[in-house]
Write a protein that holds these residues in place. Sequence first.
Motif, mmCIF file in Angstrom:
data_model
loop_
_atom_site.group_PDB
_atom_site.id
_atom_site.type_symbol
_atom_site.label_atom_id
_atom_site.label_comp_id
_atom_site.label_asym_id
_atom_site.label_seq_id
_atom_site.Cartn_x
_atom_site.Cartn_y
_atom_site.Cartn_z
ATOM 1 N N LEU A 58 -2.885 -0.661 -4.993
ATOM 2 C CA LEU A 58 -4.034 -0.848 -5.880
ATOM 3 C C LEU A 58 -4.085 0.221 -6.966
ATOM 4 N N SER A 59 -3.501 1.393 -6.679
ATOM 5 C CA SER A 59 -3.684 2.546 -7.545
ATOM 6 C C SER A 59 -2.518 2.756 -8.504
ATOM 7 N N VAL A 100 3.835 -2.219 -3.679
ATOM 8 C CA VAL A 100 2.574 -2.687 -4.257
ATOM 9 C C VAL A 100 1.489 -1.712 -3.846
ATOM 10 N N GLU A 160 -1.192 6.392 -8.246
ATOM 11 C CA GLU A 160 -0.244 6.654 -7.156
ATOM 12 C C GLU A 160 1.147 6.115 -7.516
ATOM 13 N N MET A 179 -7.618 -2.373 4.326
ATOM 14 C CA MET A 179 -7.719 -3.470 3.358
ATOM 15 C C MET A 179 -8.766 -4.491 3.769
ATOM 16 N N GLY A 187 0.852 -1.196 0.000
ATOM 17 C CA GLY A 187 0.000 0.000 0.000
ATOM 18 C C GLY A 187 0.880 1.235 0.000
ATOM 19 N N CYS A 188 1.869 1.250 -0.905
ATOM 20 C CA CYS A 188 2.944 2.265 -0.863
ATOM 21 C C CYS A 188 2.489 3.639 -1.334
ATOM 22 N N GLY A 189 1.302 3.731 -1.975
ATOM 23 C CA GLY A 189 0.826 5.039 -2.430
ATOM 24 C C GLY A 189 1.831 5.712 -3.345
ATOM 25 N N TYR A 237 -10.772 9.283 2.837
ATOM 26 C CA TYR A 237 -11.572 8.650 1.785
ATOM 27 C C TYR A 237 -13.055 8.990 1.890
ATOM 28 N N HIS A 247 2.342 1.929 5.617
ATOM 29 C CA HIS A 247 2.002 3.175 6.309
ATOM 30 C C HIS A 247 0.560 3.562 6.009
ATOM 31 N N MET A 248 -0.284 3.540 7.034
ATOM 32 C CA MET A 248 -1.688 3.961 6.936
ATOM 33 C C MET A 248 -2.437 3.225 5.821
ATOM 34 N N ALA A 249 -2.186 1.936 5.694
ATOM 35 C CA ALA A 249 -2.836 1.195 4.613
ATOM 36 C C ALA A 249 -3.445 -0.135 5.084
ATOM 37 N N GLY A 253 -1.560 -3.757 -7.865
ATOM 38 C CA GLY A 253 -2.243 -5.000 -7.489
ATOM 39 C C GLY A 253 -2.642 -4.962 -6.038
ATOM 40 N N SER A 254 -3.246 -6.061 -5.613
ATOM 41 C CA SER A 254 -3.769 -6.116 -4.258
ATOM 42 C C SER A 254 -2.828 -6.879 -3.333
ATOM 43 N N ALA A 255 -2.784 -6.411 -2.092
ATOM 44 C CA ALA A 255 -1.887 -7.001 -1.093
ATOM 45 C C ALA A 255 -2.253 -8.439 -0.764
HETATM 46 C C1 SAM Z 1 -4.006 6.182 3.051
HETATM 47 S S1 SAM Z 1 -3.146 5.630 1.638
HETATM 48 C C2 SAM Z 1 -1.486 5.529 2.250
HETATM 49 C C3 SAM Z 1 -0.469 5.609 1.166
HETATM 50 C C4 SAM Z 1 0.992 5.585 1.643
HETATM 51 N N1 SAM Z 1 1.311 4.349 2.311
HETATM 52 C C5 SAM Z 1 1.277 6.780 2.547
HETATM 53 O O1 SAM Z 1 1.047 6.654 3.753
HETATM 54 O O2 SAM Z 1 1.710 7.822 2.065
HETATM 55 C C6 SAM Z 1 -3.601 3.907 1.537
HETATM 56 C C7 SAM Z 1 -3.053 3.228 0.304
HETATM 57 O O3 SAM Z 1 -3.353 1.834 0.384
HETATM 58 C C8 SAM Z 1 -3.699 1.379 -0.906
HETATM 59 N N2 SAM Z 1 -4.494 0.145 -0.749
HETATM 60 C C9 SAM Z 1 -5.700 0.007 -0.155
HETATM 61 N N3 SAM Z 1 -6.092 -1.287 -0.180
HETATM 62 C C10 SAM Z 1 -5.095 -1.981 -0.802
HETATM 63 C C11 SAM Z 1 -4.881 -3.351 -1.136
HETATM 64 N N4 SAM Z 1 -5.807 -4.291 -0.835
HETATM 65 N N5 SAM Z 1 -3.759 -3.711 -1.779
HETATM 66 C C12 SAM Z 1 -2.817 -2.763 -2.099
HETATM 67 N N6 SAM Z 1 -2.954 -1.449 -1.809
HETATM 68 C C13 SAM Z 1 -4.069 -1.059 -1.171
HETATM 69 C C14 SAM Z 1 -4.461 2.551 -1.508
HETATM 70 O O4 SAM Z 1 -4.505 2.490 -2.925
HETATM 71 C C15 SAM Z 1 -3.654 3.731 -0.986
HETATM 72 O O5 SAM Z 1 -2.634 4.122 -1.871
#
Ligand code: SAM
Length: 249
Positions: free
Chosen positions: A53-54, A51, A57, A99, A30-32, A203, A93-95, A75-77
Motif C-alpha cells: 500500500l505504501s 505489492v 516503502e 489487512m 505487503g512487501c514493505g 502501528y 511477512h507480518m502483513a 496497491g492493495s492485496a
Molecule cells: C508490518 S509491515 C511488514 C512489511 C514487510 N513485509 C516486513 O516484514 O518487513 C506491513 C506491511 O503491509 C502493508 N499492507 C497493509 N495492508 C495492505 C494491503 N491491503 N495491501 C498491500 N499492502 C498492505 C503495509 O503498507 C506494510 O508495508
Amino acid sequence: MAHGRGPDGRSSYALLRDAVAGRRRVLDVGCGDGLLLELLAAGPGRQVAGVDLSAAELALARRRPGLDTAPLHTGSADQLPFREGEFDGVVSHMALMLMDGPERVAAEIGRVLAPGGTLAAVLGGGPGEGEAYAAFLRLLRPVLDAAPPGRRLPRLGDRRLRTREGFDAVFGPAGFAPVSWERVPLDLTAPPETVWRTVGCLYDLALLDLATVADLRDRFTAATAPAALPDGRIPCGMTVYVAVARRTG
Ligand SMILES: C[S@@+](CC[C@H](N)C(=O)[O-])C[C@H]1O[C@@H](n2cnc3c(N)ncnc32)[C@H](O)[C@@H]1O
C-alpha cells in the motif's frame, strides 16, 4: 525484526525464503521496504515481484540490490495487478493479519498462484519470551486509553489470520489445502535502542503526538533497564506463526 532469530538460528524472513525454495516466480504481498524480496532475489534464476500500500516503502525497496528492475506495485492485496497463475510462490511477512477484507485478499492470492504453488506467511502472535515487548504493551495500554479518539488507530486487520483454524476458514474457500502451522518464538534481544525500534514501530504509535511517544520511550527504557544482560542488551521476545499452504489444482 531482521535481527530476530528462531530456535534454529534463522530469522523469520529466512524461514519464508526457505519455505519457497525452488519456486522461481515469487510475489511478496505487503512487501514493505523489500527486505524479504532482496533475500529472495538472491536465488538463482528467480523472478520476484512485490505489492504494498505504501509508495514510500516501495521507494526504499527499489534501492536494494537485485530489486531495481523488479515489478513493485503500489496497491492493495485485494486487487493484485497480475495475471492468473503468474506465480508459483507467494510470501507475506507480518502483513496478511493487518489487512482488511481477508477473503478478497485470499481470493486474489489464490488467483495469481498457479495450481500446486506455495503460499508462505509469517503472522504476528504477540509477546514471547523476554520482558521487553510485554513491558511495552503494559505501558502502551493506558497511553492509548487516555489518547483522544482521533489519535487512536482502529484495530487493524482480522484476528482469524492469527490462528490455524481461522487461516483455513479464510484460505480454504480460495483453493488452498489445509495449512501447515508452526509457532516460532523469536529472540529479539538487542541493545536498548534496537529493542525500542523493534517494539516502537508498532502501528499503535502512528497517530500519537511526538511528545507522548518520547515520554513512552523514556519510561520503556527505564522499565527495561534493570533486566539488561551483562553486555547491555535487553531481553526481548515475540511469537510468530509460520503458515504454509499449497494451492490445490
Ligand atoms: C508490518 S509491515 C511488514 C512489511 C514487510 N513485509 C516486513 O516484514 O518487513 C506491513 C506491511 O503491509 C502493508 N499492507 C497493509 N495492508 C495492505 C494491503 N491491503 N495491501 C498491500 N499492502 C498492505 C503495509 O503498507 C506494510 O508495508
